[in-house]
Design a protein around this motif. Structure first.
Motif, PDB file in Angstrom:
ATOM      1  N   GLY A 120      -3.184 -63.048  29.285  1.00 49.81           N
ATOM      2  CA  GLY A 120      -3.505 -61.630  29.251  1.00 49.81           C
ATOM      3  C   GLY A 120      -2.513 -60.758  29.993  1.00 49.81           C
ATOM      4  O   GLY A 120      -1.910 -59.843  29.394  1.00 49.81           O
ATOM      5  N   PRO A 121      -2.296 -60.975  31.295  1.00 58.41           N
ATOM      6  CA  PRO A 121      -1.318 -60.154  32.007  1.00 58.41           C
ATOM      7  C   PRO A 121       0.099 -60.279  31.451  1.00 58.41           C
ATOM      8  O   PRO A 121       0.862 -59.306  31.475  1.00 58.41           O
ATOM      9  CB  PRO A 121      -1.400 -60.693  33.442  1.00 58.41           C
ATOM     10  CG  PRO A 121      -2.774 -61.262  33.544  1.00 58.41           C
ATOM     11  CD  PRO A 121      -3.058 -61.852  32.199  1.00 58.41           C
ATOM     12  N   LEU A 122       0.464 -61.481  30.979  1.00 54.46           N
ATOM     13  CA  LEU A 122       1.799 -61.649  30.390  1.00 54.46           C
ATOM     14  C   LEU A 122       1.947 -60.789  29.143  1.00 54.46           C
ATOM     15  O   LEU A 122       2.947 -60.073  28.973  1.00 54.46           O
ATOM     16  CB  LEU A 122       2.040 -63.120  30.062  1.00 54.46           C
ATOM     17  CG  LEU A 122       3.370 -63.425  29.366  1.00 54.46           C
ATOM     18  CD1 LEU A 122       4.541 -63.136  30.290  1.00 54.46           C
ATOM     19  CD2 LEU A 122       3.417 -64.866  28.894  1.00 54.46           C
TER      20      LEU A 122
ATOM     21  N   TYR B 182      11.254 -54.119  34.621  1.00 51.43           N
ATOM     22  CA  TYR B 182      10.312 -54.416  35.705  1.00 51.43           C
ATOM     23  C   TYR B 182       8.970 -54.895  35.176  1.00 51.43           C
ATOM     24  O   TYR B 182       8.296 -55.731  35.801  1.00 51.43           O
ATOM     25  CB  TYR B 182      10.127 -53.180  36.589  1.00 51.43           C
ATOM     26  CG  TYR B 182       9.308 -52.087  35.966  1.00 51.43           C
ATOM     27  CD1 TYR B 182       7.950 -51.955  36.247  1.00 51.43           C
ATOM     28  CD2 TYR B 182       9.886 -51.174  35.084  1.00 51.43           C
ATOM     29  CE1 TYR B 182       7.196 -50.954  35.667  1.00 51.43           C
ATOM     30  CE2 TYR B 182       9.141 -50.173  34.509  1.00 51.43           C
ATOM     31  CZ  TYR B 182       7.794 -50.054  34.793  1.00 51.43           C
ATOM     32  OH  TYR B 182       7.051 -49.069  34.207  1.00 51.43           O
ATOM     33  N   GLN B 183       8.520 -54.372  34.023  1.00 54.32           N
ATOM     34  CA  GLN B 183       7.215 -54.776  33.495  1.00 54.32           C
ATOM     35  C   GLN B 183       7.215 -56.249  33.100  1.00 54.32           C
ATOM     36  O   GLN B 183       6.231 -56.965  33.324  1.00 54.32           O
ATOM     37  CB  GLN B 183       6.828 -53.905  32.306  1.00 54.32           C
ATOM     38  CG  GLN B 183       6.470 -52.473  32.716  1.00 54.32           C
ATOM     39  CD  GLN B 183       6.218 -51.577  31.526  1.00 54.32           C
ATOM     40  OE1 GLN B 183       6.994 -51.571  30.573  1.00 54.32           O
ATOM     41  NE2 GLN B 183       5.149 -50.805  31.574  1.00 54.32           N
ATOM     42  N   GLN B 184       8.317 -56.708  32.520  1.00 54.31           N
ATOM     43  CA  GLN B 184       8.413 -58.120  32.171  1.00 54.31           C
ATOM     44  C   GLN B 184       8.466 -58.998  33.428  1.00 54.31           C
ATOM     45  O   GLN B 184       7.857 -60.082  33.472  1.00 54.31           O
ATOM     46  CB  GLN B 184       9.659 -58.372  31.305  1.00 54.31           C
ATOM     47  CG  GLN B 184       9.557 -57.850  29.889  1.00 54.31           C
ATOM     48  CD  GLN B 184       9.801 -56.356  29.783  1.00 54.31           C
ATOM     49  OE1 GLN B 184      10.197 -55.719  30.764  1.00 54.31           O
ATOM     50  NE2 GLN B 184       9.563 -55.787  28.615  1.00 54.31           N
ATOM     51  N   LEU B 185       9.164 -58.530  34.456  1.00 53.90           N
ATOM     52  CA  LEU B 185       9.255 -59.309  35.693  1.00 53.90           C
ATOM     53  C   LEU B 185       7.907 -59.383  36.402  1.00 53.90           C
ATOM     54  O   LEU B 185       7.500 -60.453  36.886  1.00 53.90           O
ATOM     55  CB  LEU B 185      10.302 -58.689  36.627  1.00 53.90           C
ATOM     56  CG  LEU B 185      11.751 -58.706  36.135  1.00 53.90           C
ATOM     57  CD1 LEU B 185      12.662 -58.031  37.150  1.00 53.90           C
ATOM     58  CD2 LEU B 185      12.222 -60.133  35.879  1.00 53.90           C
TER      59      LEU B 185
ATOM     60  N   ILE C 193       3.672 -55.935  26.016  1.00 51.22           N
ATOM     61  CA  ILE C 193       3.239 -54.932  25.048  1.00 51.22           C
ATOM     62  C   ILE C 193       3.263 -53.518  25.619  1.00 51.22           C
ATOM     63  O   ILE C 193       3.511 -52.548  24.894  1.00 51.22           O
ATOM     64  CB  ILE C 193       1.813 -55.270  24.546  1.00 51.22           C
ATOM     65  CG1 ILE C 193       1.828 -56.611  23.810  1.00 51.22           C
ATOM     66  CG2 ILE C 193       1.268 -54.189  23.626  1.00 51.22           C
ATOM     67  CD1 ILE C 193       0.442 -57.102  23.420  1.00 51.22           C
ATOM     68  N   SER C 194       3.022 -53.377  26.917  1.00 42.64           N
ATOM     69  CA  SER C 194       2.891 -52.040  27.509  1.00 42.64           C
ATOM     70  C   SER C 194       4.100 -51.127  27.313  1.00 42.64           C
ATOM     71  O   SER C 194       3.909 -49.903  27.202  1.00 42.64           O
ATOM     72  CB  SER C 194       2.572 -52.160  29.003  1.00 42.64           C
ATOM     73  OG  SER C 194       3.553 -52.923  29.679  1.00 42.64           O
ATOM     74  N   PRO C 195       5.350 -51.635  27.246  1.00 43.81           N
ATOM     75  CA  PRO C 195       6.455 -50.708  26.980  1.00 43.81           C
ATOM     76  C   PRO C 195       6.321 -49.968  25.651  1.00 43.81           C
ATOM     77  O   PRO C 195       6.841 -48.859  25.500  1.00 43.81           O
ATOM     78  CB  PRO C 195       7.690 -51.625  26.986  1.00 43.81           C
ATOM     79  CG  PRO C 195       7.310 -52.749  27.881  1.00 43.81           C
ATOM     80  CD  PRO C 195       5.862 -52.984  27.596  1.00 43.81           C
ATOM     81  N   SER C 196       5.611 -50.548  24.699  1.00 44.85           N
ATOM     82  CA  SER C 196       5.425 -49.876  23.399  1.00 44.85           C
ATOM     83  C   SER C 196       4.235 -48.924  23.416  1.00 44.85           C
ATOM     84  O   SER C 196       3.969 -48.267  22.399  1.00 44.85           O
ATOM     85  CB  SER C 196       5.218 -50.930  22.301  1.00 44.85           C
ATOM     86  OG  SER C 196       4.042 -51.677  22.521  1.00 44.85           O
ATOM     87  N   GLY C 197       3.512 -48.870  24.526  1.00 48.09           N
ATOM     88  CA  GLY C 197       2.390 -47.950  24.632  1.00 48.09           C
ATOM     89  C   GLY C 197       1.129 -48.660  25.095  1.00 48.09           C
ATOM     90  O   GLY C 197       0.836 -49.788  24.673  1.00 48.09           O
TER      91      GLY C 197
END
Length: 581
Positions: A527-529, A95-98, A534-538
């Motif tokens: 930035g948002p992309l 979902y984060q990538q989408l 990156i957010s899944p890694s923390g």
């Protein structure tokens, strides 16, 4: 005779021109605030599109978000969507990538369209161009929300809607900046545009509150209502926007402040100065009077009464402009140099032959490459790329970050995220005031960028300690992150768009503004992309990325900062090429 009421005395204390300028200031503020109002809902709705729940094969649904109460009943199942814990296709593990792809689709289209928008916009009437863009943007924003009511789960539908919406929203920024530049001169430009640029934060705050009101019950309305507001403001734009003071017979700011003619309110061509051996030649009628009046220094007062100006006496207006320009050349040694084609000073600089443009169309619109050659455009454009990367990452991902870290529900996280925009209001105004006082735009941006990087690191550490710390750091980060972004997109863009090398070409402002903001929008897309990837890694890694971006933004300003600081005893406007004179 009775004494006038205080309210009436207040009204008549301002001139007709001042009231019109105040009206344009407020109108353009509201118009662009509505654009930002329509961009914010996607960041608020993200937490509702994926609500962090899974449905095991045994049938019981386990909630991983603390926003769900332990006593809640199990959600009902929807065909093809598993459960109502999320909205397909955003209920999957990716979902984060989408969600990041939705942001990227909008911002990438916005970045590409911005380069074209300035070139197109300067060749079309601003009022019609802006109205069409706002009506289209309102319809497309509402279309995204209709996906909820028509049960649309196609990822392609939402992506295409975002792409087209990003393209049509590029009509906004070059139009409002050009209109504001037509009405306001350079005096206190940093302060005026710093206050005016708070429309970004005001729009974000209103968008968060409006979207948050419906996000938990009917997230489709979180888009439809902002879309209706944008479309309504488009109608207001068509009915009331005045592109230029001359359209309403207002005297230009230049009548009081000659430097404002460089904003393109009056277009002109400068011929060679009258040489010493030509002084004895008889001058035409208006120029003989000009010589006589300028010797006593009261030409503007004699020739430029407001009554004669507004009555439309062309001869009086033209002689007034000549007198004002001659007085300016006496006060500005650098302008005296510019008036000589060979760059040499003349012993007598009292007479300048100034030719009016041919019906206002004597100057062609500046080319894209020509705008890039203006000193400072490339440096500030690249700086804005990284500054906007940081700002838009907060814009699109901050509510979701607060939901994850502070364990708040979607509505409360959206409301808390508005504190970042409140800080941005103060940051933009502070940057404008400091840059006006110091007359050093690049140095002001550099200082705030230098302070922003460590502040982001502190925010990433403190935000995990409690709600109170998060509130304080949101305000501080908002001020330091939004300050340089606001200053570059407004006062700096206007400075560069009215640079002395353009010789009064009013067509340049929209193109220069579009180049700077278009380059910045590339960073806004990245930035948002990157945050989604990156957010899944923390989340800590996301903040490291933002700090690196701030450092890069500062790096691109080093040359301009050095040029400003190398002449501390002189006014920046006399030394730094990217400031107008």
């Amino acid at each position: 005779m009775a004494r006038l009421p205080p309210g009436i005395r207040f009204i008549i204390s301002f001139s007709r021109d001042q009231w019109y300028r105040a009206f344009i200031f407020i109108l353009t503020f509201l118009l662009y605030a509505s654009f930002h109002l329509s961009r914010k809902p996607i960041s608020i709705v993200k937490g509702e599109l994926h609500r962090f729940c899974t449905a095991p094969n045994e049938g019981e649904v386990h909630f991983h978000s603390q926003s769900q109460k332990a006593g809640d009943t199990a959600p009902h199942r929807l065909p093809g969507n598993g459960t109502d814990c999320g909205w397909a296709p955003f209920d999957q593990d990716n979902y984060q990538q989408l969600l990041g792809a939705l942001d990227y689709a909008f911002l990438c289209a916005y970045a590409v369209g911005m380069y074209l928008s300035g070139v197109i916009g300067e060749r079309l009437p601003i009022r019609y161009y802006l109205t069409a863009g706002m009506l289209a943007s309102g319809a497309l924003t509402a279309l995204f929300g209709l996906g909820y009511f028509y049960d649309i789960h196609s990822f392609g539908f939402y992506v295409v809607t975002q792409v087209v919406n990003g393209l049509v929203q590029t009509t906004g920024w070059p139009s409002v900046v050009t209109c504001l530049g037509n009405w306001f001169g350079k005096g206190r430009r940093g302060l005026i545009m710093g206050v005016w640029n708070s429309h970004t934060s005001v729009g974000n705050i209103l968008g968060s509150l409006i979207a948050g009101f419906w996000v938990s019950t009917c997230w489709g309305l979180s888009f439809i209502v902002p879309g209706a507001i944008v479309a309504a403001m488009g109608i207001v734009c068509f009915l009331f926007l005045i592109e230029h003071p001359k359209d309403i017979a207002c005297s230009s700011t230049l009548v009081k402040y000659p430097k404002a003619y460089e904003n393109g309110a009056h277009r002109f061509r400068l011929q060679k100065q009258v040489l010493t051996d030509e002084r004895s030649k008889p001058l035409p009628g208006s120029q003989r009077r000009l010589r006589k009046y300028t010797k006593k220094g009261w030409a503007r007062k004699r020739m430029c009464s407001e009554r004669r100006w507004l009555q439309g006496h062309a001869a009086a207006r033209w002689t007034c402009f000549q007198a004002a320009w001659v007085i300016k050349t006496h006060e500005d040694p650098e302008m005296q140099c510019l008036l000589l084609s060979d760059g040499k000073h003349s012993g007598h600089q009292n007479h300048v032959v100034i030719l009016p443009a041919d019906g206002g169309g004597g100057m062609a619109a500046i080319s894209f490459t020509g705008a890039l050659k203006i000193p400072g455009v490339i440096e500030f454009s690249l700086c804005l790329l990284f500054a906007k990367l940081v700002s838009y990452t907060f814009l699109f991902w901050l509510p979701l970050y607060i939901t994850n870290v502070d364990h708040l529900d979607v509505r409360k996280a959206g409301e808390l995220s508005t504190l970042f925009d409140v800080g941005g209001i103060f940051g933009g105004i502070l940057a404008g005031v400091i840059s006006d006082r110091l007359e050093k735009r690049a140095s002001t941006c550099g200082l705030m960028l230098l302070l922003a990087a460590p502040t982001l690191y502190v925010f990433s550490a403190i935000s995990k300690m409690g709600l109170e710390a998060t509130v304080a750091m949101l305000l501080l980060c908002g001020a330091l992150v939004s300050g340089p972004y606001a200053l570059i997109t407004t006062a700096v863009s206007a400075d560069l768009g009215t640079h002395k090398s353009l010789k009064g070409n009013a067509h340049a402002l929209a193109t220069v503004t579009a180049i700077i903001d278009g380059t910045g929008s590339v960073g806004a897309a990245l930035g948002p992309l990157l945050a989604g990837l990156i957010s899944p890694s923390g989340w800590s890694n996301v903040f490291y990325m933002l700090m690196f971006a701030d450092a890069c933004a500062l790096l691109f300003l080093i040359r301009l900062i050095h040029k400003e600081l190398s002449c501390p005893g002189l006014a920046t406007g006399d030394q730094v090429p990217f400031k107008e004179h």
